[in-house]
Scaffold this motif. Structure first.
Motif, short mmCIF file in Angstrom:
data_model
loop_
_atom_site.label_atom_id
_atom_site.label_comp_id
_atom_site.label_asym_id
_atom_site.label_seq_id
_atom_site.Cartn_x
_atom_site.Cartn_y
_atom_site.Cartn_z
N UNK A 28 -1.24 1.81 -5.30
CA UNK A 28 -2.67 2.09 -5.33
C UNK A 28 -3.02 3.28 -4.44
N UNK A 29 -2.04 3.75 -3.66
CA UNK A 29 -2.27 4.85 -2.74
C UNK A 29 -1.96 6.18 -3.42
N UNK A 30 -2.58 7.25 -2.96
CA UNK A 30 -2.26 8.59 -3.46
C UNK A 30 -0.98 9.11 -2.81
N UNK A 31 -0.55 8.49 -1.71
CA UNK A 31 0.67 8.89 -1.00
C UNK A 31 1.80 7.96 -1.42
N UNK A 32 2.51 8.30 -2.50
CA UNK A 32 3.57 7.43 -3.01
C UNK A 32 4.81 7.43 -2.14
N UNK A 33 4.86 8.31 -1.13
CA UNK A 33 6.00 8.30 -0.21
C UNK A 33 5.83 7.24 0.87
N UNK A 34 4.59 6.76 1.08
CA UNK A 34 4.33 5.75 2.08
C UNK A 34 4.95 4.43 1.64
N UNK A 35 5.69 3.81 2.53
CA UNK A 35 6.29 2.52 2.25
C UNK A 35 5.82 1.52 3.29
N UNK A 36 5.57 0.32 2.84
CA UNK A 36 5.15 -0.75 3.72
C UNK A 36 6.31 -1.68 4.01
N UNK A 37 6.38 -2.13 5.26
CA UNK A 37 7.27 -3.24 5.59
C UNK A 37 6.55 -4.49 5.12
N UNK A 38 7.22 -5.30 4.32
CA UNK A 38 6.60 -6.48 3.74
C UNK A 38 7.42 -7.70 4.13
N UNK A 39 6.80 -8.61 4.86
CA UNK A 39 7.42 -9.88 5.21
C UNK A 39 6.95 -10.92 4.21
#
Length: 141
Positions: A28-39
C-alpha cells in the motif's frame, strides 16, 4: 492474504503456540523498497500443519532494526519467546561491505510491555529494539 518467508520460528515456553519473524513489503506504500519486520503467531495448539493459522502480533519499519534484509545476505538466525511474551532473534550475516567474507552478528527484540519513543513512528503497542552483539561472540558452527 500474502506469503511470509519466516527467518526463524519458535514456540512459547509451554509449546502451545508458534511464533516467527519475517520481513515483508508494504504494497500500500509508494516506497516498495521499505520492508517491515513482522512478528506473527499461530493459533493455539494446532492439531496439524493443515490446521495452522497465523496472525500478526506486531510490525515495524525494518530499516530501523539490525539485520535489515536489503543490506544483508546469507542470514543465519535463531529466536526464542519468553514466558512474558518477549521475542528475541539473534543472527549473523555475510557482510557485503568487505572483500573478505565477514560474519556480522546482530539481534532484535520485541517486548509487548515496552514503550517506544514516538519519534520512531511505531503505531502499535509494545516496543521493538536492537540488541548489540559483541564482534568476538563465539557462535559455534
Amino acid at each position: 492474504m500474502g506469503v511470509l518467508d519466516l527467518l526463524c520460528i519458535t514456540t512459547d515456553p509451554d509449546a502451545t503456540t508458534f511464533y516467527g519473524l519475517a520481513y515483508a513489503e508494504d504494497y500500500n506504500s509508494t516506497d516498495l523498497k521499505l520492508q517491515y519486520a513482522v512478528l506473527v503467531k499461530s493459533n493455539t495448539n494446532p492439531s496439524s500443519p493443515t490446521n495452522l493459522t497465523w496472525s500478526v502480533v506486531s510490525m515495524f519499519n525494518g530499516s530501523q532494526l539490525n539485520g535489515y534484509p536489503n543490506s544483508v545476505n546469507s542470514v543465519d538466525t535463531s529466536c526464542v519467546m519468553s514466558a512474558q511474551g518477549v521475542f528475541t532473534m539473534l543472527g549473523r550475516y555475510k557482510s557485503t561491505f568487505s572483500s573478505t567474507e565477514i560474519m556480522v552478528p546482530f539481534g532484535i527484540r520485541f517486548d509487548p510491555a515496552g514503550t517506544m519513543d514516538p519519534n520512531f513512528g511505531h503505531k502499535g503497542s509494545g516496543a521493538w529494539m536492537n540488541i548489540s552483539v559483541a564482534d568476538g561472540f563465539n557462535w559455534g558452527q
